[in-house]
Design a protein around this motif. Sequence first.
Motif, PDB file in Angstrom:
ATOM      1  N   GLN A  28      37.651  44.795  22.923  1.00  0.00           N
ATOM      2  CA  GLN A  28      38.328  44.320  24.087  1.00  0.00           C
ATOM      3  C   GLN A  28      39.882  44.251  23.666  1.00  0.00           C
ATOM      4  O   GLN A  28      40.272  43.652  22.857  1.00  0.00           O
ATOM      5  CB  GLN A  28      37.827  42.948  24.547  1.00  0.00           C
ATOM      6  N   ASP A  40      33.160  43.826  24.791  1.00  0.00           N
ATOM      7  CA  ASP A  40      33.016  44.888  26.021  1.00  0.00           C
ATOM      8  C   ASP A  40      32.697  46.203  25.055  1.00  0.00           C
ATOM      9  O   ASP A  40      33.010  46.381  23.782  1.00  0.00           O
ATOM     10  CB  ASP A  40      34.114  45.195  26.923  1.00  0.00           C
ATOM     11  N   GLU A  70      31.681  50.622  25.801  1.00  0.00           N
ATOM     12  CA  GLU A  70      31.731  51.607  26.481  1.00  0.00           C
ATOM     13  C   GLU A  70      30.920  52.899  25.844  1.00  0.00           C
ATOM     14  O   GLU A  70      31.239  53.002  24.693  1.00  0.00           O
ATOM     15  CB  GLU A  70      33.072  52.219  27.078  1.00  0.00           C
ATOM     16  N   THR A 109      28.368  51.070  30.232  1.00  0.00           N
ATOM     17  CA  THR A 109      28.943  49.987  29.783  1.00  0.00           C
ATOM     18  C   THR A 109      28.088  48.892  29.455  1.00  0.00           C
ATOM     19  O   THR A 109      26.711  49.109  29.498  1.00  0.00           O
ATOM     20  CB  THR A 109      29.891  49.422  30.873  1.00  0.00           C
ATOM     21  N   GLN A 110      28.370  47.736  29.118  1.00  0.00           N
ATOM     22  CA  GLN A 110      27.485  46.610  28.850  1.00  0.00           C
ATOM     23  C   GLN A 110      26.521  46.230  29.812  1.00  0.00           C
ATOM     24  O   GLN A 110      25.684  45.692  29.506  1.00  0.00           O
ATOM     25  CB  GLN A 110      28.271  45.501  28.186  1.00  0.00           C
ATOM     26  N   HIS A 111      27.067  46.490  30.981  1.00  0.00           N
ATOM     27  CA  HIS A 111      26.105  46.246  32.186  1.00  0.00           C
ATOM     28  C   HIS A 111      24.856  47.094  32.051  1.00  0.00           C
ATOM     29  O   HIS A 111      23.935  46.810  32.891  1.00  0.00           O
ATOM     30  CB  HIS A 111      26.863  46.432  33.667  1.00  0.00           C
ATOM     31  N   MET A 117      37.868  49.827  30.002  1.00  0.00           N
ATOM     32  CA  MET A 117      38.544  49.811  28.515  1.00  0.00           C
ATOM     33  C   MET A 117      39.720  50.584  28.492  1.00  0.00           C
ATOM     34  O   MET A 117      40.806  49.859  27.985  1.00  0.00           O
ATOM     35  CB  MET A 117      37.520  49.981  27.390  1.00  0.00           C
TER      36      MET A 117
END
Length: 317
Positions: free
Chosen positions: A42, A121, A123, A16-18, A146
């Motif tokens: 999103q 966001d 993924e 993910t964006q993390h 998501m």
Amino acid sequence: MANVADMDFGQRVAYTQHDLTNGTTFSQVAQVAGFVMATVGQPTFTTNYLGTLEGSTFTPQGEMTSFVYATGLSYRYMSNSKKGPQSIVVPVPGSFTMPVRRGETWTLQLTWNPAIGPAPDIEFYWIPAEGEAAQAALPARQASAMAQALSTLRADIGSGKVQSEMLVSTQRAIDARVDDLAQILGDAVNPASGETERRQFLQDLQKIVCSATPPGERADNRVAPDDLQALIATFGRLAGRTFTAEQHALLETGVRALVQINDNDTNRHDLALINRNIGLFLDNTERVLDHRFVVNERRLLTRALVRIVGDGSQGER
């Protein structure tokens, strides 16, 4: 006809964006051939955003071998109602699949416009190609956020919550316009009037003007006689006056002239009718109060009234 080879994919790895460096980039060398599958956006009807997700592959020598991108954004859908537009934010996600050869470096780059909203966001998945699943693979840390958000959005659409949110946006606009009129009229007829009188006049005025209605549905513009009498009585307290029967009749005629504008869609777009009936209301109010509005007061009152009893658009000019 071409034959399609069977493919046994290896264990996919979810990100993910993390997992982005500085919230913007991701880079990895492919130990085996595979695919990157990515989505940006999103799934919500309340968030503004605009961003792009770029994918690139490079040889060990740094030469670009492929480039793909997707844009994720929110689109504000506007539906006209009798008191102005009803709006909702529609998510428009983007996605791509990017093939990667063994030994290539694949990178992702997220860019967004902070003036519009937060970063969308993302993924993405690394999917090793057929028979090459020996590459170490990390299990997904959690179920797709998501997908969960989209499930919520799907439920909101099916339950009517999206439509309700559109009505709420219009009702907020109506309430703000009614509040503007109450304040402007209070200042014009009695600057010394207190907050209690203005608030009560506002409450009674809101019973007279229409509420937000879904597109295609006819609003109930009927005015209960008791509500009309209460509004005139409250206006008397706001102005600090006790009206005679003749003055009461003048005000009732003026208010009913305003109500006539809201009677149907044709009236709400008839500029001649709107100007004539608003003029009648203001003229009768001046006669009742024995007070002539100055040019700026009359201009502000006319604009505030048009925004309530017309289709709303004329008062925005």
